[in-house]
Design a protein around this motif. Structure first.
Motif, short mmCIF file in Angstrom:
data_model
loop_
_atom_site.label_atom_id
_atom_site.label_comp_id
_atom_site.label_asym_id
_atom_site.label_seq_id
_atom_site.Cartn_x
_atom_site.Cartn_y
_atom_site.Cartn_z
N GLY A 95 2.60 5.71 -28.33
CA GLY A 95 2.15 5.70 -29.71
C GLY A 95 0.64 5.62 -29.78
N ALA A 96 0.12 5.76 -31.00
CA ALA A 96 -1.32 5.81 -31.21
C ALA A 96 -1.83 4.58 -31.96
CB ALA A 96 -1.69 7.07 -31.97
N ASP A 97 -1.07 3.51 -31.98
CA ASP A 97 -1.44 2.36 -32.79
C ASP A 97 -2.47 1.45 -32.13
OD1 ASP A 97 0.31 2.55 -35.22
OD2 ASP A 97 1.85 2.66 -33.66
N GLY A 98 -2.71 1.59 -30.83
CA GLY A 98 -3.75 0.84 -30.15
C GLY A 98 -3.54 -0.65 -30.22
N ALA A 99 -4.63 -1.38 -30.45
CA ALA A 99 -4.57 -2.84 -30.45
C ALA A 99 -3.67 -3.38 -31.54
CB ALA A 99 -5.98 -3.40 -30.61
N ALA A 100 -3.46 -2.62 -32.61
CA ALA A 100 -2.60 -3.09 -33.70
C ALA A 100 -1.16 -3.28 -33.25
CB ALA A 100 -2.65 -2.11 -34.87
N ALA A 101 -0.77 -2.62 -32.17
CA ALA A 101 0.59 -2.75 -31.66
C ALA A 101 0.76 -3.91 -30.69
CB ALA A 101 1.02 -1.45 -30.99
N ALA A 102 -0.33 -4.55 -30.32
CA ALA A 102 -0.28 -5.63 -29.33
C ALA A 102 -0.02 -6.97 -30.01
CB ALA A 102 -1.59 -5.70 -28.55
N ALA A 103 0.90 -7.72 -29.44
CA ALA A 103 1.15 -9.08 -29.92
C ALA A 103 0.01 -9.99 -29.45
CB ALA A 103 2.49 -9.58 -29.40
N PRO A 104 -0.21 -11.10 -30.16
CA PRO A 104 0.62 -11.62 -31.24
C PRO A 104 0.32 -10.99 -32.60
CG PRO A 104 -1.11 -13.19 -30.73
CD PRO A 104 -1.22 -12.10 -29.72
N PHE A 105 1.41 -10.77 -33.36
CA PHE A 105 1.27 -10.42 -34.76
C PHE A 105 1.03 -11.71 -35.54
CE2 PHE A 105 3.84 -7.11 -32.80
CZ PHE A 105 3.18 -5.96 -33.24
N ALA A 106 0.46 -11.58 -36.72
CA ALA A 106 0.11 -12.78 -37.48
C ALA A 106 0.39 -12.59 -38.96
CB ALA A 106 -1.37 -13.12 -37.28
N GLY A 107 0.72 -13.69 -39.61
CA GLY A 107 0.91 -13.71 -41.05
C GLY A 107 0.87 -15.14 -41.53
N ASP A 108 0.03 -15.41 -42.53
CA ASP A 108 -0.14 -16.78 -43.02
C ASP A 108 -0.55 -17.67 -41.85
OD1 ASP A 108 0.74 -15.68 -45.43
OD2 ASP A 108 2.82 -16.24 -45.07
N ARG A 109 0.22 -18.72 -41.56
CA ARG A 109 -0.14 -19.62 -40.46
C ARG A 109 0.60 -19.29 -39.17
NH1 ARG A 109 3.85 -22.22 -43.40
NH2 ARG A 109 5.39 -23.46 -42.21
N TRP A 110 1.35 -18.20 -39.15
CA TRP A 110 2.26 -17.90 -38.04
C TRP A 110 1.66 -16.92 -37.03
CZ3 TRP A 110 6.41 -20.92 -38.00
CH2 TRP A 110 6.88 -21.44 -39.22
N LEU A 111 2.07 -17.09 -35.76
CA LEU A 111 1.89 -16.10 -34.71
C LEU A 111 3.24 -15.71 -34.17
CD1 LEU A 111 -1.07 -17.68 -32.68
CD2 LEU A 111 -1.20 -15.62 -34.11
#
Length: 253
Positions: A95-111
């Protein structure tokens, strides 16, 4: 595919957790010992951590292999934290998503991190798309199975669902839609770690100083490491680890 790790405990330099151990996440990027699917985790990496007094985590993510980033060595040497989530990635599909595809994902206070794959992606996951509001589908960080899994889980968390129930419900929902999926999920808010073992390895270790590590595989040969049975939900804080079966309809909080 992929390896990940979460830590809660006394403040440590990131390097002491990720680089220094003889079989740490750094080495697992090219020589994992217990990985069942894939051989090299060179499609990106990331680390997220919490600073004292700030509930929103910081992240450092890159699209290439962890060993090829000289800046990470400096960061890992000086940044200290008592709550960390890190991962090295072996992509499910190119895919072409680069660093955006690498964990950790984040939202609010979560990883969040996902070790595994949604079988039959993306077609198998299509029946689950209506579970998400359109704005959440359009807000996906990447066009990957892991980003979609995170969107499903974050939707539950934002609706006020208990984190353990949210993890268990997300795994069951995905496993029903795509039965051959591997769904080892790792979630933290900096005060607790929750994880699922579903189709791949998961281990944990508690230390005498109150620290807890949850990881895809042990980073050394310390006999305190314990393997989590498959189809299990893990809840951990700095003092204890609790396991329950994901086969049960609703693991107790």
């Amino acid at each position: 595919m992929c390896r990940h790790l979460a830590y809660l405990g006394p403040e440590e330099p990131l390097g002491r957790l990720l680089v220094d151990p003889p079989h740490g996440l750094y080495r697992q990027s090219w020589a994992p010992r217990r990985q069942r699917h894939g051989t090299v985790n060179a499609d990106g990496f990331g680390v997220g951590w919490y600073a004292p007094g700030d509930p929103v985590p910081a992240r450092y993510r890159r699209s290439g292999p962890i060993w090829a980033d000289p800046s990470f060595a400096d960061l890992a040497r000086v940044v200290r934290s008592g709550a960390v989530l890190a991962a090295v990635r072996d992509a499910t599909l190119p895919g072409a998503d680069g660093a955006a595809a690498a964990a950790p994902f984040a939202g609010d206070r979560w990883l969040f991190s996902h070790n595994g794959a949604v079988a039959g992606w993306p077609a198998a996951a299509a029946p689950l798309v209506p579970a998400l509001p359109p704005v959440e589908m359009l807000s996906l960080e990447a066009r990957t199975d892991s980003a979609f899994v995170w969107a499903l889980l974050l939707h539950r968390l934002r609706a006020g669902e208990d984190p353990g129930r949210a993890l268990a419900g997300t795994v069951r929902e995905l496993a029903e839609a795509a039965p051959a999926s591997r769904l080892n999920l790792l979630l933290t808010d900096g005060t607790a770690v929750l994880a699922t073992a579903w189709g791949d390895t998961l281990w944990y270790r508690t230390g005498p100083g109150g620290g807890t590590v949850v990881a895809s595989e042990p980073y050394d040969d310390d006999p305190r490491w314990q393997e989590v049975p498959d189809r299990s939900l893990l809840r951990a804080d700095r003092a204890e680890v609790r396991l329950s079966s994901l086969k049960d309809p609703a693991p107790a909080p």
